[in-house]
Write a protein that holds these residues in place. Structure first.
Motif, PDB file in Angstrom:
ATOM      1  N   LEU A 155       2.145  -2.447  -4.637  1.00  0.00           N
ATOM      2  CA  LEU A 155       2.717  -1.594  -3.600  1.00  0.00           C
ATOM      3  C   LEU A 155       1.576  -0.827  -2.921  1.00  0.00           C
ATOM      4  N   ASP A 156       1.430  -1.045  -1.621  1.00  0.00           N
ATOM      5  CA  ASP A 156       0.359  -0.405  -0.836  1.00  0.00           C
ATOM      6  C   ASP A 156       0.996   0.650   0.054  1.00  0.00           C
ATOM      7  N   LEU A 157       0.649   1.932  -0.226  1.00  0.00           N
ATOM      8  CA  LEU A 157       1.229   3.017   0.572  1.00  0.00           C
ATOM      9  C   LEU A 157       0.522   3.163   1.921  1.00  0.00           C
ATOM     10  N   SER A 158      -0.788   2.999   1.923  1.00  0.00           N
ATOM     11  CA  SER A 158      -1.599   3.123   3.154  1.00  0.00           C
ATOM     12  C   SER A 158      -1.347   4.416   3.911  1.00  0.00           C
ATOM     13  N   PRO A 159      -1.245   5.560   3.221  1.00  0.00           N
ATOM     14  CA  PRO A 159      -1.131   6.807   3.990  1.00  0.00           C
ATOM     15  C   PRO A 159      -2.514   7.249   4.452  1.00  0.00           C
ATOM     16  N   PHE A 160      -2.528   8.162   5.396  1.00  0.00           N
ATOM     17  CA  PHE A 160      -3.815   8.706   5.800  1.00  0.00           C
ATOM     18  C   PHE A 160      -4.388   9.592   4.709  1.00  0.00           C
TER      19      PHE A 160
END
Length: 671
Positions: free
Chosen positions: A167-172
């Protein structure tokens, strides 16, 4: 005035044409953003269709199949979240805005059938067990929460076939992240506790910000819970990947990030070296501007936590807002030096100094926890100074100042990219890989164009210096030439004056020492010459002879023929006497018809018994023609030689004068 207005109008037209040429680039960029958004929506629709069957797809956006719950009490446990019925559909949103409370997300996903491996992860995928960093132990749960898995990996337990997805959230940026995934037993849950408040070593994957393994049961629904807490706008695009597929995708992702950060870092270092060499403030501002943007970008992507402060800076709240404020501070000061002009300095400089001061104070507020104030400044203050800077840049560009044109081209994409970040944070624009990395590409583009603007400005200054040097050299040459001309004029005047003085002196000398009628030395010069010869004889032991010549019959000529005839006779006799003696001898007119002659180094006996005395008599006695008639006189000559009997001028003159009168008496007796 009209030519100036026409030239200004031409510059404005040229600038307008350049802006119109650049407009298609911005339009294409905006259309590509919209196209990417539409493509993402289409992809989300396809995922939604597959999620209805709950099948995971590589790179699928899970936000369309997630629920959200805001914990306004800040005390909700995992069990409370599982039992809560207050979850609302996320509706595909990738951003939730600035929320000062924990946020719970519930994601539903199903592993596709046929890819399961009994008791093992999918080939190429890697998981950590509960004993590794990043997974909580049973004691990490709050009272009332479900017990996590005992710490053994899923593959060590018996049960249904499972697949390991990531699971890749990729938030800043995210301060605290807790992810709850089912264990081998449905009653047990595995917890991954990470986030920027945790050391980077807590990440399940050592070189990625928020990528966590999720164990999915083959062809069964799996629910994953996430508890998020951030101090910035919550941007959480969630995607599901196989690790091998994600690695290929991340390679291109990191390549873009590395190139952009490398460009910014390299140009910042290069201009910092130029600042040390050239000692100009604007190069330091450029290095600080680009460096702050690069550090802000790296921190926003999680690279700051990974490389810059993996363990020591994780507890600083609001550092991202502080970095943005620092970039705004340097971004306001840089055009102050780049676009400075006398016509706008009076109001332009105070405004940008005030903006820079507000940004600097806001960065301090952010570091002390008041990140909400900093966020408000970040969103509101550009509305004040962006139009001013863009207007000044357009004005300077219309004046033909090329660095202003580079500034406009370089800053335009940054404004668009930062606006996109704000729109993403407000959920107006969906967070896609393209939109989330546009600010990084825009930063590298800005660094290149701003560096070109500095180079052009430096070239302009160099050309201005060369032109000023040429003008200075020309002015100096003109001054030198004027000085030379003035000097020549002065020298000519001095020469003329000197000549006049010399002429006057010569005229005075001629009047003082020469006879006006015969142009022979007069009695005064004769006496001086005689004294010089006496001094020379006394010094060197030599001798000389003084002769006195008096014309016999001159009075009769004057009385019978007149003074004009007498003057003519005197001039002729004077010339003949001068021709009869040696060149070194001196013939003078002593007055009336009397002449004096000085014979250096000649004694009396050499003159009296030689041809020289005869030549003198002939010069006096030779007839002189005058008005058809003839005049004739004779000369009486007396000689005196320097010696014991004649030791001075007066003695010599008296002796010669006595002898001359004796000769004159003899001549009268003969007559």
């Amino acid at each position: 005035m009209l030519p100036i207005l026409r030239g200004f109008r031409g510059d404005v037209r040229g600038t307008t044409r350049r802006l119109l040429r650049a407009l298609p680039l911005f339009v294409c960029f905006a259309l590509s953003m919209r196209h990417a958004d539409a493509a993402e929506s289409a992809s989300a629709s396809s995922v939604s269709a597959s999620v209805s069957a709950m099948a995971a797809v590589d790179g699928a956006l899970l936000n369309d199949h997630a629920d959200v719950l805001i914990d306004s009490t800040d005390s909700m446990t995992f069990d409370d979240a599982r039992r809560s019925t207050a979850f609302e559909p996320l509706g595909g949103r990738t951003a939730l805005g600035l929320i000062d409370h924990p946020v719970w997300l519930r994601v539903h996903v199903r592993a596709p059938a046929g890819d399961a491996v009994q008791g093992n992860a999918t080939p190429g995928d890697v998981t950590r067990d509960a004993s590794e960093p990043g997974e909580s132990k049973p004691g990490d749960l709050k009272p009332g929460e479900a017990k996590p898995d005992a710490g053994k990996p899923d593959e060590a337990k018996s049960g249904p076939a499972t697949q390991t997805w990531w699971l890749d959230l990729s938030p800043f940026s995210m301060a605290d992240v807790q992810i709850f995934t089912p264990g081998a037993d449905a009653a047990q849950w595995r917890i991954v506790h990470t986030g920027e408040e945790q050391p980077f070593a807590s990440r399940p994957l050592a070189w990625r910000q928020f990528l966590v393994p999720v164990t999915l049961r083959d062809a069964q629904d799996t629910t994953v819970y996430l508890r998020l807490r951030g101090y910035n706008t919550l941007v959480v695009p969630m995607r599901i990947w196989r690790l091998s597929t994600w690695a290929r995708h991340a390679l291109a992702d990191y390549l873009v990030i590395g190139v952009c950060l490398g460009v910014m870092g390299g140009l910042a270092l290069y201009n910092l070296l130029l600042a040390a060499r050239l000692r100009q403030t604007i190069f330091v501002l450029y290095a600080l501007l680009v460096s702050s943007y690069a550090v802000f970008s790296a921190d926003l992507l999680g690279l700051g936590s990974q490389y810059l402060w993996p363990a020591s800076f994780v507890g600083v709240v609001g550092r991202n807002q502080a970095l943005v404020c620092l970039y705004g501070c340097f971004g306001a000061l840089f055009p102050l030096y780049l676009l400075d002009h006398a016509r706008v300095t009076r109001w332009y400089r105070p405004v940008l100094h005030t903006v820079a001061a507000i940004y600097a104070v806001s960065s301090l507020f952010a570091l002390h926890g008041a990140y909400g104030i900093a966020g408000l400044v970040i969103q509101a203050l550009p509305c004040v100074w962006f139009p001013i800077v863009i207007g000044v840049a357009l004005y300077r560009s219309a004046m033909g100042f090329r660095p202003a044109w580079y500034y406009l081209i370089g800053y335009g994409p940054v404004i668009v990219a930062l606006t996109m970040l704000i729109l993403i944070g407000q959920n107006t624009l969906r967070a896609t890989p393209l939109t989330m990395h546009a600010f990084l590409v825009a930063g590298a583009f800005e660094a290149i164009l701003f560096s070109q603007a500095l180079a052009e400005r430096f070239n302009i200054l160099r050309r201005e210096r060369e032109r000023a040097l040429e003008l200075a050299v020309g002015a100096k040459h003109d001054q030198w030439r004027a000085a030379e001309e003035h000097k020549a004029e002065l020298e000519a005047k001095v020469a003329l004056r000197t000549h006049e003085l010399e002429s006057s002196e010569a005229a005075l000398k001629q009047l003082a020492y020469y006879d006006a009628l015969t142009e022979l030395p007069n009695r005064l010069l004769f006496r001086d010459d005689c004294e010089r010869l006496i001094d020379a004889c006394r010094r060197d032991g030599g001798t000389f002879t003084l002769a006195v010549v008096d014309l016999n019959g001159f009075k009769r000529v004057n009385d019978t023929l007149g003074h004009h005839a007498g003057d003519h006779l005197l001039r002729v006799v004077a010339r003949r006497l001068r021709d009869a003696v040696r060149e070194r001898d001196t013939v003078s007119r002593l007055g009336g018809d009397e002449f004096g002659i000085l014979f250096p180094e000649l004694a009396r006996d050499r003159i009296a018994g030689g041809a020289l005395l005869d030549a003198l008599h002939e010069a006096c006695a030779e007839p002189v023609l005058y008005e058809g008639g003839v005049m004739q006189v004779s000369g009486s000559i007396g000689l005196a030689t320097f010696g014991d009997a004649c030791a001075d001028r007066d003695a010599m003159y008296r002796a010669a004068d006595r002898e001359m009168y004796r000769a004159k008496s003899v001549h009268q007796v003969q007559l």
